[in-house]
Motif scaffolding. Structure first.
Motif, PDB file in Angstrom:
ATOM      1  N   ASP A  42       0.841  -1.196   0.000  1.00 40.17           N
ATOM      2  CA  ASP A  42       0.000   0.000   0.000  1.00 40.17           C
ATOM      3  C   ASP A  42       0.875   1.245   0.000  1.00 40.17           C
ATOM      4  O   ASP A  42       1.751   1.396   0.867  1.00 40.17           O
ATOM      5  CB  ASP A  42      -0.912  -0.006   1.228  1.00 40.17           C
ATOM      6  N   ILE A  43       0.657   2.129  -0.933  1.00 38.17           N
ATOM      7  CA  ILE A  43       1.536   3.287  -1.080  1.00 38.17           C
ATOM      8  C   ILE A  43       1.481   4.204   0.135  1.00 38.17           C
ATOM      9  O   ILE A  43       2.509   4.743   0.568  1.00 38.17           O
ATOM     10  CB  ILE A  43       1.210   4.073  -2.376  1.00 38.17           C
ATOM     11  N   THR A  44       0.315   4.376   0.726  1.00 35.33           N
ATOM     12  CA  THR A  44       0.202   5.260   1.890  1.00 35.33           C
ATOM     13  C   THR A  44       1.026   4.730   3.054  1.00 35.33           C
ATOM     14  O   THR A  44       1.758   5.474   3.721  1.00 35.33           O
ATOM     15  CB  THR A  44      -1.265   5.413   2.310  1.00 35.33           C
ATOM     16  N   ALA A  45       0.937   3.429   3.295  1.00 34.15           N
ATOM     17  CA  ALA A  45       1.699   2.819   4.390  1.00 34.15           C
ATOM     18  C   ALA A  45       3.196   2.898   4.125  1.00 34.15           C
ATOM     19  O   ALA A  45       3.985   3.181   5.038  1.00 34.15           O
ATOM     20  CB  ALA A  45       1.271   1.369   4.577  1.00 34.15           C
ATOM     21  N   GLU A  46       3.594   2.672   2.881  1.00 32.36           N
ATOM     22  CA  GLU A  46       5.025   2.684   2.572  1.00 32.36           C
ATOM     23  C   GLU A  46       5.604   4.096   2.611  1.00 32.36           C
ATOM     24  O   GLU A  46       6.746   4.286   3.026  1.00 32.36           O
ATOM     25  CB  GLU A  46       5.288   2.042   1.210  1.00 32.36           C
ATOM     26  N   ARG A  47       4.846   5.085   2.198  1.00 33.05           N
ATOM     27  CA  ARG A  47       5.339   6.464   2.242  1.00 33.05           C
ATOM     28  C   ARG A  47       5.487   6.961   3.679  1.00 33.05           C
ATOM     29  O   ARG A  47       6.218   7.907   3.940  1.00 33.05           O
ATOM     30  CB  ARG A  47       4.410   7.391   1.454  1.00 33.05           C
TER      31      ARG A  47
END
Length: 413
Positions: A147-152
């Motif tokens: 998930d991009i939000t979690a990784e960012r």
């Protein structure tokens, strides 16, 4: 048609990229989203534009260069790897795959070769996972595995958030971090990082798959106390528990399989003073095997060993699995393309499974995926002593180029 890359240009480009983040001992210190990474990204974008490729940068900093094909509806063939490095790593890991892909499109331009499919060249963000975890992060986000939000929101050891680091180097792009179209295939050239090719006197590796692995960490919580007056029977030493676990991790692979490997690569102790009994110690584990069931067994064993170590020393503990990647088998089409390219070039090849994780792991969920390995002298990698000769770089790059050409010129239905 058999394609031969410009050897001198390939070697010169490899040497040029190695100047960004260069260390005094001939290695590379180019951690993801640092100033050195910004510099190599700027260089890479310049090279893409000089080759007349259209450039796009996605929201996770992955950089793509695109060369159009004759069929506007044909799915692209994607090639590339990564430009970030391990701390004080080598100059070939990742970078050779990016440079070879770049040299492939340059040669298509030189020879005025029109491919049916568009060809794209990519640099994935944070393949190494050294500053931010997990490894293969940019390709994992792009492929929909993470998930991009979690990784960012992930942070490094200094507490800096990945999104802030991405913004600080100017590579928070606007394109969605996801495939913008159907993709036909992905090919990745990488140095082997092991000794099998050299031991078999092979020039290139035809990679048939990638091992699965688990990464994680265990933190033991004891009681920090004076190392002099505290009697041995009154101690709760977090480092003793950690040491027990470290030796267990070294033994676990021998109980599972002849291809299983296990490593403790990181230890952190608090307060880390010669005169204080350690009160908190963190160690990491890493296990790899081509069989996911064995990886799971290794994971369960390390949990059991951590519990036993904590009980023996009378300390508390907690565990965190930070990454799990399944083993993958590459489909026949890209593997056959690599195999046929090696045969056409009369290059001695060996078929093998990769013992290291690569961005190709995640790309298998997007499109047909294959890999080419170049010889690693002495099997050394992740250190300044990593070395692949110019001849071996060139041999493997030509195999990549001809496999890519075969895929990119296939007729579409």
């Amino acid at each position: 048609m058999t394609l031969y890359l410009d050897r001198d240009r390939l070697v010169a480009t490899m040497e040029e990229q190695a100047t960004y983040g260069a260390t005094e001992d001939g290695g590379l210190h180019r951690l993801a989203l640092t100033e050195a990474d910004r510099e190599i990204r700027d260089w890479f974008v310049d090279q893409l534009r000089a080759a007349d490729l259209s450039v796009r940068i996605d929201e996770f900093g992955n950089i793509f260069g695109r060369r159009e094909g004759s069929d506007p509806d044909a799915p692209p063939v994607l090639l590339g790897s990564h430009l970030d490095s391990q701390p004080n790593g080598g100059i070939y890991d990742g970078a050779l795959g990016v440079v070879a892909a770049l040299e492939f499109v340059r040669t298509l331009n030189d020879e005025d070769i029109e491919t049916t499919h568009p060809v794209e060249v990519v640099n994935w963000t944070n393949e190494e996972g050294s500053r931010f975890q997990p490894a293969m992060q940019g390709s994992g986000v792009w492929a929909g595995v993470h998930d991009i939000t979690a990784e960012r929101a992930k942070t490094d050891d200094d507490g800096s958030m990945l999104c802030e680091a991405l913004d600080s180097i100017g590579y928070h792009g606007t394109a969605p971090a996801a495939p913008n179209t159907e993709y036909d295939a992905y090919l990745e050239l990488h140095v082997e990082q092991g000794p099998k090719l050299a031991e078999a006197s092979a020039d290139v590796g035809v990679v048939t798959g990638i091992v699965g692995f688990t990464w994680g960490r265990v933190t033991f919580y004891g009681e920090a106390d004076h190392s002099g007056p505290t009697p041995m029977h009154r101690r709760s030493d977090a480092f003793v528990a950690a040491a027990d676990l470290i030796t267990a991790i070294r033994r676990i692979p021998g109980t599972l399989g002849d291809q299983t490997v296990g490593t403790v690569g990181y230890v952190h102790a608090e307060p880390n003073s010669i005169n204080v009994i350690p009160g908190e110690v963190t160690v990491t584990w890493g296990f790899r095997d081509p069989d996911d069931r064995i990886v799971e067994q290794a994971y369960q064993q390390v949990l059991t060993e951590a519990e036993h170590a904590a009980q023996r020393e009378g300390v508390d503990y907690e565990t965190e699995e930070r990454m799990r990647a399944p083993a993958v088998s590459f489909p026949d089409r890209p593997v056959d393309a690599v195999r046929q390219a090696a045969e056409t070039l009369d290059t001695r090849s060996l078929e093998l499974v990769s013992g290291a994780g690569h961005d190709a792991t995640h790309l298998t969920s997007v499109c047909d995926t294959g890999m080419v390995f170049a010889v690693s002298e002495g099997g050394k990698s992740h250190s300044p002593s990593e070395f692949t000769s110019s001849d071996d770089c060139y041999e493997a790059s030509n195999v990549l180029a001809n496999a890519a050409l075969a895929l990119a010129t296939e007729a579409t239905e």
